[in-house]
Design an enzyme around this catalytic site. Structure first.
Site, PDB file in Angstrom:
ATOM      1  N   CYS A 152     -11.326   2.839  18.513  1.00  0.00           N
ATOM      2  CA  CYS A 152     -11.460   1.986  19.711  1.00  0.00           C
ATOM      3  C   CYS A 152     -12.728   2.263  20.528  1.00  0.00           C
ATOM      4  O   CYS A 152     -13.257   1.352  21.166  1.00  0.00           O
ATOM      5  CB  CYS A 152     -10.216   2.137  20.581  1.00  0.00           C
ATOM      6  SG  CYS A 152      -9.570   3.801  20.675  1.00  0.00           S
ATOM      7  N   HIS A 245     -11.850   1.731  27.701  1.00  0.00           N
ATOM      8  CA  HIS A 245     -12.632   2.942  27.450  1.00  0.00           C
ATOM      9  C   HIS A 245     -14.047   2.758  28.015  1.00  0.00           C
ATOM     10  O   HIS A 245     -14.720   1.774  27.726  1.00  0.00           O
ATOM     11  CB  HIS A 245     -12.754   3.210  25.947  1.00  0.00           C
ATOM     12  CG  HIS A 245     -11.473   3.636  25.288  1.00  0.00           C
ATOM     13  ND1 HIS A 245     -10.307   3.927  25.969  1.00  0.00           N
ATOM     14  CD2 HIS A 245     -11.185   3.843  23.972  1.00  0.00           C
ATOM     15  CE1 HIS A 245      -9.369   4.292  25.110  1.00  0.00           C
ATOM     16  NE2 HIS A 245      -9.866   4.239  23.892  1.00  0.00           N
TER      17      HIS A 245
HETATM   18  P1  NAP Z   1       2.030   3.977  18.623  1.00  0.00           P
HETATM   19  O1  NAP Z   1       2.149   3.331  19.940  1.00  0.00           O
HETATM   20  O2  NAP Z   1       2.448   5.403  18.501  1.00  0.00           O
HETATM   21  O3  NAP Z   1       2.821   3.094  17.535  1.00  0.00           O
HETATM   22  C1  NAP Z   1       3.060   3.553  16.224  1.00  0.00           C
HETATM   23  C2  NAP Z   1       3.803   2.495  15.423  1.00  0.00           C
HETATM   24  O4  NAP Z   1       4.015   2.972  14.090  1.00  0.00           O
HETATM   25  C3  NAP Z   1       5.197   2.147  15.973  1.00  0.00           C
HETATM   26  O5  NAP Z   1       5.455   0.789  15.736  1.00  0.00           O
HETATM   27  C4  NAP Z   1       6.120   2.996  15.097  1.00  0.00           C
HETATM   28  O6  NAP Z   1       7.430   2.463  14.966  1.00  0.00           O
HETATM   29  C5  NAP Z   1       5.400   2.850  13.776  1.00  0.00           C
HETATM   30  N1  NAP Z   1       5.813   3.852  12.792  1.00  0.00           N
HETATM   31  C6  NAP Z   1       5.958   5.195  12.978  1.00  0.00           C
HETATM   32  N2  NAP Z   1       6.377   5.768  11.815  1.00  0.00           N
HETATM   33  C7  NAP Z   1       6.475   4.754  10.897  1.00  0.00           C
HETATM   34  C8  NAP Z   1       6.847   4.695   9.527  1.00  0.00           C
HETATM   35  N3  NAP Z   1       7.199   5.793   8.838  1.00  0.00           N
HETATM   36  N4  NAP Z   1       6.846   3.492   8.908  1.00  0.00           N
HETATM   37  C9  NAP Z   1       6.488   2.357   9.578  1.00  0.00           C
HETATM   38  N5  NAP Z   1       6.130   2.351  10.880  1.00  0.00           N
HETATM   39  C10 NAP Z   1       6.116   3.549  11.519  1.00  0.00           C
HETATM   40  O7  NAP Z   1       0.502   3.944  18.107  1.00  0.00           O
HETATM   41  P2  NAP Z   1      -0.663   2.879  18.444  1.00  0.00           P
HETATM   42  O8  NAP Z   1      -1.424   3.299  19.630  1.00  0.00           O
HETATM   43  O9  NAP Z   1      -0.088   1.521  18.388  1.00  0.00           O
HETATM   44  O10 NAP Z   1      -1.668   3.122  17.227  1.00  0.00           O
HETATM   45  C11 NAP Z   1      -1.430   2.618  15.917  1.00  0.00           C
HETATM   46  C12 NAP Z   1      -2.678   2.886  15.071  1.00  0.00           C
HETATM   47  O11 NAP Z   1      -3.778   2.176  15.637  1.00  0.00           O
HETATM   48  C13 NAP Z   1      -3.110   4.363  15.015  1.00  0.00           C
HETATM   49  O12 NAP Z   1      -3.660   4.626  13.743  1.00  0.00           O
HETATM   50  C14 NAP Z   1      -4.184   4.443  16.064  1.00  0.00           C
HETATM   51  O13 NAP Z   1      -5.080   5.495  15.846  1.00  0.00           O
HETATM   52  C15 NAP Z   1      -4.851   3.090  15.899  1.00  0.00           C
HETATM   53  N6  NAP Z   1      -5.571   2.621  17.076  1.00  0.00           N
HETATM   54  C16 NAP Z   1      -4.999   2.658  18.311  1.00  0.00           C
HETATM   55  C17 NAP Z   1      -5.722   2.184  19.401  1.00  0.00           C
HETATM   56  C18 NAP Z   1      -5.182   2.207  20.803  1.00  0.00           C
HETATM   57  O14 NAP Z   1      -5.969   1.924  21.746  1.00  0.00           O
HETATM   58  N7  NAP Z   1      -3.899   2.507  21.032  1.00  0.00           N
HETATM   59  C19 NAP Z   1      -6.986   1.658  19.232  1.00  0.00           C
HETATM   60  C20 NAP Z   1      -7.533   1.625  17.940  1.00  0.00           C
HETATM   61  C21 NAP Z   1      -6.815   2.106  16.884  1.00  0.00           C
HETATM   62  P3  NAP Z   1       8.721   3.038  15.771  1.00  0.00           P
HETATM   63  O15 NAP Z   1       8.706   2.357  17.123  1.00  0.00           O
HETATM   64  O16 NAP Z   1       9.854   2.587  14.917  1.00  0.00           O
HETATM   65  O17 NAP Z   1       8.563   4.516  15.857  1.00  0.00           O
END
Ligand code: NAP
Length: 369
Positions: A152, A245
């Site tokens: 990001c 950010h």
């Molecule tokens: P998050 O809020 O922690 O969400 C994680 C997601 O993954 C939830 O839907 C969770 O489902 C699911 N999950 C966990 N274990 C799983 C499994 N075994 N099988 C299938 N789904 C599973 O994380 P996030 O911030 O959305 O980030 C997601 C990705 O995007 C990461 O790689 C992060 O580095 C990247 N990213 C994030 C941002 C940002 O600003 N947040 C920006 C760029 C990239 P449950 O609800 O069922 O646990």
């Protein structure tokens, strides 16, 4: 036009929720499948998700059932376009299964970003790198593939850097980030750690920024990417901001650049103009003259959250020039970035006839002819 059916893997998280928000009224895509972890599978989306966005969760999405996280678990037909918002370890295991099943996996995670045949793409910066996906084994065998968008912080930064690299060449870069808490997902950083505080460490973030900037601003050379020949040093910090950010950047150019030339480079940077992509901002880099901008609360939604705002351009006594960049981390930095990648893939025919290997397609065409 009939909308293409899409799925979201990791639909309940911070990025997954943004996908739902941005796809809700999308003219080209329609959400047909949602999956998350085993904790959520079998529940309705409304039960499984703690909705954190400031627009209401659409009722028809709240009523959808969260499905198992594997292609063969889909109750109906699995959509062939999968937006993935999984943590890297889980993405590493699951995303290849969907690519092998013939899906276009449009991923937010870092798991495959630096793999040689996986495109790491910001459409305004390096859409030509999408050609790499044709070299993937999944593509040859099932028609599926993985395409990624960057970290990001890297996205907002490379938008501001690309027009400067084109005109003046970048020799060196020093960047310090102030990253919002939503960047850590939900529940993310404990409130006791971040309230009234700054945390000067985000695991693996500095390494990701440094290497991803090199690949994004690198050039496509046959079937591989030649990395940008520049030194990049990043400091990454977590701050008590909800979304957006902010990055303080100092840059050294290969050619001398005046303030007017830099401002013109940003102003004239409209590489997607005329393509009519629904998520593309008209002006990807917006310069603000005010001495105290950009600010996350005031500027993160420019270009519907898809623009990078730049300000405070001034001479740097160590390198050549310095400025501040701001971008929305879960829109431009994540779900919006992936959606824009999907729109470019749609425009270029790379979302057509997924699930059939291109080789099989041409054999079939030969038979039909
Ligand atoms: P998050 O809020 O922690 O969400 C994680 C997601 O993954 C939830 O839907 C969770 O489902 C699911 N999950 C966990 N274990 C799983 C499994 N075994 N099988 C299938 N789904 C599973 O994380 P996030 O911030 O959305 O980030 C997601 C990705 O995007 C990461 O790689 C992060 O580095 C990247 N990213 C994030 C941002 C940002 O600003 N947040 C920006 C760029 C990239 P449950 O609800 O069922 O646990």
């Amino acid at each position: 036009m009939e909308r293409r059916k899409v799925g979201i893997l990791g639909a309940t998280g911070m990025v997954g929720q943004r996908f739902i928000q941005l796809l809700s009224n999308h003219p080209w895509f329609e959400i047909a499948w949602l999956a998350a972890s085993d904790r959520s599978a079998g529940k309705t989306y409304g039960e499984a998700c703690k909705w954190k966005l400031d627009t209401p969760l659409p009722r028809h999405i709240a009523a959808m059932t969260v499905e198992p996280n594997v292609p063969e678990g889909a109750k109906g037909e699995l959509p062939k376009i999968i937006f993935a918002a999984l943590d890297a370890d889980i993405a590493r295991e699951l995303e290849p299964k969907f690519a092998a099943a013939g899906c276009a996996v449009i991923s937010n995670s870092s798991a495959f970003r630096m793999v040689a045949d996986v495109p790491l793409v910001v459409p305004e910066v390096n859409a030509d790198h999408l050609a790499l996906l044709e070299t993937q084994q999944w593509r040859k065998q099932s028609g599926g593939y993985i395409v990624t968008n960057p970290n990001c912080s890297a996205i907002g930064l490379v938008l501001a850097l690309k027009p400067l690299e084109e005109r003046f060449g970048i020799e060196g870069l020093f960047v310090t980030t102030m990253q919002a808490v939503s960047g850590a997902g939900y529940p993310g950083v404990a409130s006791l750690d971040i309230l009234g505080n700054v945390v000067p460490f985000i695991k693996n973030e500095e390494e990701k920024m440094q290497e991803e900037v090199g690949k994004l601003l690198g050039s496509l050379n046959g079937g591989s990417i030649k990395m940008l020949n520049a030194k990049v040093s990043a400091h990454c910090n977590r701050v008590a901001v909800e979304d957006g950010h902010t990055e303080c950047v100092s840059v050294k150019f290969r050619k001398k650049a005046s303030r007017e030339e830099i401002l013109a480079a940003w102003r004239e940077f409209t590489p997607l103009a005329g393509q009519h992509l629904p998520t593309a901002p008209d002006q990807p880099v917006e310069f603000d003259e005010a001495e105290d901008r950009p600010q996350p609360r005031l500027d993160r939604m420019r270009g519907r959250g898809m623009a990078s705002t730049v300000g405070r351009l001034r001479e740097c006594s160590l390198l050549d020039w310095k400025f501040v960049v701001l971008s929305h981390n879960t829109i431009r930095g994540a779900a919006g970035a992936a959606l824009l990648n999907a729109e470019v893939l749609a425009r270029t025919g790379k979302l057509d006839k997924l699930g059939i290997a291109p080789a099989a397609k041409s054999e079939r065409q030969a038979v039909l002819a």
